[in-house]
Scaffold this motif. Structure first.
Motif, short mmCIF file in Angstrom:
data_model
loop_
_atom_site.label_atom_id
_atom_site.label_comp_id
_atom_site.label_asym_id
_atom_site.label_seq_id
_atom_site.Cartn_x
_atom_site.Cartn_y
_atom_site.Cartn_z
N THR A 28 0.84 -1.20 0.00
CA THR A 28 0.00 0.00 0.00
C THR A 28 0.87 1.25 0.00
O THR A 28 1.87 1.32 0.73
CB THR A 28 -0.92 0.01 1.24
OG1 THR A 28 -1.69 -1.21 1.25
CG2 THR A 28 -1.87 1.20 1.22
N LEU A 29 0.48 2.23 -0.81
CA LEU A 29 1.24 3.47 -0.94
C LEU A 29 1.14 4.29 0.34
O LEU A 29 0.05 4.43 0.92
CB LEU A 29 0.70 4.28 -2.12
CG LEU A 29 1.53 5.46 -2.61
CD1 LEU A 29 2.88 5.01 -3.14
CD2 LEU A 29 0.76 6.21 -3.71
N ASP A 30 2.28 4.83 0.77
CA ASP A 30 2.28 5.62 2.00
C ASP A 30 1.73 7.02 1.75
O ASP A 30 1.43 7.41 0.60
CB ASP A 30 3.68 5.68 2.62
CG ASP A 30 4.70 6.39 1.73
OD1 ASP A 30 4.31 7.08 0.75
OD2 ASP A 30 5.92 6.25 2.00
N ALA A 31 1.58 7.80 2.82
CA ALA A 31 0.97 9.13 2.71
C ALA A 31 1.79 10.07 1.84
O ALA A 31 1.23 10.95 1.18
CB ALA A 31 0.79 9.72 4.11
N ALA A 32 3.11 9.89 1.83
CA ALA A 32 3.98 10.76 1.02
C ALA A 32 3.89 10.43 -0.46
O ALA A 32 4.29 11.24 -1.30
CB ALA A 32 5.43 10.64 1.50
N GLY A 33 3.41 9.25 -0.80
CA GLY A 33 3.25 8.87 -2.20
C GLY A 33 4.51 8.41 -2.88
O GLY A 33 4.56 8.39 -4.12
N ASP A 34 5.54 8.04 -2.11
CA ASP A 34 6.80 7.65 -2.75
C ASP A 34 7.29 6.27 -2.33
O ASP A 34 8.40 5.86 -2.69
CB ASP A 34 7.90 8.69 -2.47
CG ASP A 34 8.14 8.89 -0.97
OD1 ASP A 34 7.52 8.17 -0.16
OD2 ASP A 34 8.94 9.78 -0.63
N ALA A 35 6.49 5.51 -1.58
CA ALA A 35 6.92 4.18 -1.15
C ALA A 35 5.70 3.32 -0.85
O ALA A 35 4.69 3.79 -0.32
CB ALA A 35 7.82 4.26 0.08
N TYR A 36 5.82 2.04 -1.18
CA TYR A 36 4.78 1.06 -0.88
C TYR A 36 5.27 0.15 0.24
O TYR A 36 6.40 -0.35 0.20
CB TYR A 36 4.47 0.19 -2.10
CG TYR A 36 3.68 0.88 -3.18
CD1 TYR A 36 2.29 0.82 -3.20
CD2 TYR A 36 4.32 1.59 -4.19
CE1 TYR A 36 1.55 1.44 -4.20
CE2 TYR A 36 3.60 2.21 -5.20
CZ TYR A 36 2.21 2.14 -5.20
OH TYR A 36 1.49 2.75 -6.19
N GLY A 37 4.42 -0.09 1.24
CA GLY A 37 4.75 -0.99 2.34
C GLY A 37 3.49 -1.68 2.84
O GLY A 37 2.53 -1.88 2.10
N GLY A 38 3.48 -2.03 4.14
CA GLY A 38 2.33 -2.71 4.69
C GLY A 38 2.05 -4.02 3.99
O GLY A 38 0.90 -4.37 3.69
N HIS A 39 3.09 -4.78 3.75
CA HIS A 39 3.03 -5.98 2.93
C HIS A 39 2.13 -7.06 3.54
O HIS A 39 2.27 -7.42 4.71
CB HIS A 39 4.46 -6.52 2.76
CG HIS A 39 4.57 -7.78 1.97
ND1 HIS A 39 5.64 -8.62 2.07
CD2 HIS A 39 3.74 -8.33 1.06
CE1 HIS A 39 5.49 -9.64 1.25
NE2 HIS A 39 4.34 -9.49 0.63
#
Length: 389
Positions: A69-80
């Motif tokens: 899932t894309l983080d609030a900043a819009g530059d990284a995906y996590g929460g795998h």
């Protein structure tokens, strides 16, 4: 055929986005909350699909669909979160003596009609010769061809919203048809329902079914679903420079089985063609991924054999309007852009639209170079603008 020296525009304006697929000790979970049994999929990403702020990911050495899932900043995906496909479907091959389930070799995913669809490579494999192998061992490895039944699947898994995020489930009510349910199912759970069974006597493709994928044998790479049309891209074989896209129609069978149905829309038991073959002039390249774009198909294309490049994106104009097998060339095909590639690394394997932006592609790479691996279990995807968008 189009002369091979006519090239598409090089990719420009490339940016990157981080994808983190957690490793041991990290917070990656299965949907039931248990810790996931992980393979580092960042080394072998083969396909991806954006859905809202999430990315669905597949890798060619795993038996799971990954979600980040894309983080609030819009530059990284996590929460795998990892969704083992065996939780939803009875895989043809279970764990071996080592307890490991043979890989599905997921090479394409798409999101359509309440389902996440996926496809395995449908390929045979030849053992790889590694540096340092003596001649005798190298010859023995090159002589060994393996068949893994888990690779011969085209499947679908229902998607629901849970906690504000898309989640895979075995079954769910169908919101478009009250009183009916969406259910996980697949083509190829049994040998007689495999796509390769239907292709066995095909005049173009049948003779390639016994050839390993990297020897120009049958090798599925790419999936796009548009209504009842299911497009399957072939990395191989490439026939005298012509790449192949298969068009299928699948219907529910008994239990969790899907069946091939005539693509002309006739009833499954009526006489009809069980697939269409489309031949495309991709300058001698094979299909690495497919992406629906309105009535068009975008095709990621690269070498069929074990080579680095070239890698390009083509547009098949009006693909959704084809009503018969076609030979696609000339103004029906547009070279959109050239994708960068490395020497033995950075092999583009998957494309999807960037979240909320059909004018930008996200590109995933197999065998990522060190520059794409800033930290363990992290990998960089490219964001590449589509020319003219």
């Amino acid at each position: 055929m189009t002369p091979p020296d006519r090239r598409s525009p090089p990719a420009t304006g490339i940016a990157t986005v981080v994808v983190r697929l957690g490793g041991p000790g990290d917070d990656t979970v299965r949907p039931d909350g248990r810790a996931a049994d992980l393979v580092d999929a960042t080394e072998s990403l083969s396909t991806l699909k954006a859905e809202g702020r999430c990315l669905w990911l597949g890798a060619d050495e795993t038996v799971a669909i990954e979600r980040v899932t894309l983080d609030a900043a819009g530059d990284a995906y996590g929460g795998h979160v990892s969704f083992p496909i065996g939780d939803f479907l009875p895989l043809p091959e279970g764990p071996g003596d080592d307890g490991v389930v043979p890989e599905i070799d997921i090479e394409g995913i798409d999101r359509a009609g309440g389902y996440l669809w996926f496809v395995g490579s449908h390929s045979l494999t030849r053992r790889r010769v590694k540096p340092g192998h003596a001649t005798e061992k190298a010859l023995l490895r090159l002589a060994k061809v393996a068949r893994n039944r888990n690779r011969f699947l085209i499947g679908r898994i229902p998607v629901v919203t849970a906690g504000g995020l898309p989640t895979l489930v075995a079954s769910a009510p169908d919101p478009t048809r009250p009183g009916t349910r969406l259910t996980a199912a697949a083509l190829g759970l049994r040998r007689r329902t495999r796509l390769t069974t239907a292709l066995a006597d095909d005049e173009h493709l049948g003779r390639f079914l016994k050839i390993p994928s990297k020897d120009n044998g049958l090798d599925v790479e790419g999936l796009a679903v548009a209504g009842e049309r299911i497009y399957v891209g072939l990395r191989g074989p490439v026939l005298r420079g012509w790449a192949v896209v298969l068009e299928l129609r699948l219907v529910d069978g008994p239990g969790q089985h899907l069946l091939l149905a005539p693509v002309d829309g006739r009833r499954p038991r009526a006489t009809g063609v069980p697939y269409r073959k489309h031949f495309l002039d991709l300058d001698g390249l094979g299909v690495r991924d497919l992406l629906a774009h309105g009535d068009d198909l975008l095709l990621l294309a690269g070498p069929t054999m074990d080579l680095d490049g070239p890698v390009r994106v083509y547009r098949w104009r009006g693909a959704a309007h084809a009503r018969a097998s076609v030979v696609v060339t000339g103004n029906q095909l547009e070279k959109v852009l050239d994708i960068p590639y490395g020497d033995g690394v950075d092999h583009a394997e998957g494309i999807t639209h960037a979240p909320g932006d059909d004018g930008t592609l996200l590109v995933a790479y197999d065998s990522p170079s060190p520059r794409r691996r800033p930290r363990p279990h992290e990998v960089l995807l490219d964001r590449i603008p589509l020319p003219g968008s």
